[in-house]
Design an enzyme around this catalytic site. Structure first.
Site, PDB file in Angstrom:
ATOM      1  N   GLU A  23      84.622  33.174 -52.031  1.00 26.85           N
ATOM      2  CA  GLU A  23      85.407  33.417 -53.233  1.00 26.85           C
ATOM      3  C   GLU A  23      86.784  33.915 -52.812  1.00 26.85           C
ATOM      4  OE1 GLU A  23      83.382  36.056 -55.895  1.00 26.85           O
ATOM      5  OE2 GLU A  23      81.769  34.651 -56.281  1.00 26.85           O
ATOM      6  N   HIS A  76      84.375  34.272 -61.088  1.00 27.89           N
ATOM      7  CA  HIS A  76      83.487  35.447 -61.075  1.00 27.89           C
ATOM      8  C   HIS A  76      83.783  36.373 -62.257  1.00 27.89           C
ATOM      9  CE1 HIS A  76      80.871  37.914 -58.103  1.00 27.89           C
ATOM     10  NE2 HIS A  76      80.574  38.240 -59.353  1.00 27.89           N
ATOM     11  N   ARG A 117      75.027  34.986 -57.193  1.00 33.33           N
ATOM     12  CA  ARG A 117      75.908  35.057 -56.027  1.00 33.33           C
ATOM     13  C   ARG A 117      76.100  33.650 -55.479  1.00 33.33           C
ATOM     14  NH1 ARG A 117      77.343  39.340 -57.537  1.00 33.33           N
ATOM     15  NH2 ARG A 117      77.360  41.349 -56.423  1.00 33.33           N
TER      16      ARG A 117
END
Length: 320
Positions: free
Chosen positions: A262, A281, A233
């Site tokens: 993000e 991601h 993360r």
């Protein structure tokens, strides 16, 4: 039953939900719903299927109402959900563990390779027209065979990374006080790991204890030729501290599959650096893996709506 799905999920899971609940409400835009829109759309729902892009807190649960029976997230991590708030309201939370282990471990190795051998820098070098001849000192990178890989967090994904490292004759060490050795990896304390590792790969969940685990002090202990990879993360890494060490070349490179926030703003300093590889991601982004994640999320949702125990429940204490 009233259901809200916060994005169009892959076909396998979506088909299963529609088979049981044909009239479910689905947010069809590419971008996630804004907070106010989300608070409106959850009103009166019995079940919520969300992604990691939505903040699911007590306010949202109360906006949904007391009839909310289940929250199912198409993710392994649930740091976007207030688990304590859901547990206090007796709402089970489902997640999708296991099915993305191999895909995420593959991505960690893809980032290790790409950053060590400067693949993206080389591709940009060619496209810019800079490639004039073979040069014996051009874009020299790092070797894998005989190198030491340090893994922080030795759960399913950490162990899968260690398994892959065996094929490259790497020495593998790990830091995880709760884990047992596997695939030839040996446990060490975190200071030893940072001092001797050529590659450091992060595989911990985001908690209050791991937020900014990778900070200035952590990075100062790494070798000057080492490479940091994060597929966990974004909040685990202090990005300001990472920028400083990369800019001053105190470590060789970093590769990030996750950031905070993000996406990163286009003016973020990390995007200026050639020795920082950032991808959007993609850890679980294979067709099979995402389909399986959607299926598990659907199964959790359906079980909760039927009053059955979730196949994968984050807070099983709600059943006590």
């Amino acid at each position: 039953m009233k259901i809200f799905i916060t994005r169009i999920i892959p076909d396998r899971g979506l088909a299963l939900v529609k088979e049981h609940f044909p009239t479910c409400d689905i947010w069809s835009a590419d971008l996630p719903p804004a907070r106010e829109e989300l608070l409106q759309r959850v009103r009166g729902v019995d079940g919520l299927l969300c992604l990691l892009t939505e903040k699911i807190d007590g306010e949202l649960m109360d906006a949904a109402g007391p009839q909310l029976k289940v929250i199912s997230s198409m993710s392994v991590g649930v740091d976007h959900i207030d688990v304590a708030a859901a547990t206090a309201r007796g709402i089970p939370i489902g997640n999708t563990p296991g099915v993305l282990t191999d895909a995420t471990a593959d991505m960690a190795f893809a980032l290790l390779f790409a950053s060590a051998r400067r693949v993206v820098e080389g591709e940009k070098y060619v496209r810019s027209g800079s490639w004039k001849t073979w040069n014996p000192k051009l874009l020299l990178g790092a070797d894998f065979v005989g190198a030491t890989l340090g893994i922080i967090g030795f759960g399913r994904i950490g162990r899968a990374v260690a398994k892959r490292a065996q094929g490259f004759d790497m020495r593998v060490i790990f830091y995880d006080p709760t884990a047992q050795p596997a695939y030839g990896a040996n446990p060490v304390d975190i200071d030893t790991l940072l001092r001797v590792s050529d590659f450091v790969s992060i595989h911990v969940p985001l908690t209050e204890g791991t937020r900014h685990l990778v900070n200035a002090e952590f990075l100062a202990k790494m070798k000057s030729n080492s490479i940091l990879v994060n597929t966990s993360r974004g909040g685990v890494v202090d990005q300001t501290a990472l920028y400083d060490v990369l800019k001053s070349k105190k470590i060789f490179a970093a590769a990030l599959d996750v950031t905070d926030p993000e996406p990163l703003p286009m003016d973020h300093p990390l995007l200026e650096l050639g020795n920082c590889l950032i991808v959007p991601h993609l850890g679980s982004a294979s067709q099979h893996t995402r389909n399986m994640m959607s299926l598990l999320a659907a199964e959790n949702l359906i079980a909760g709506l039927k009053g059955e125990r979730l196949p994968n429940c984050v807070n099983p204490e709600v059943y006590v």
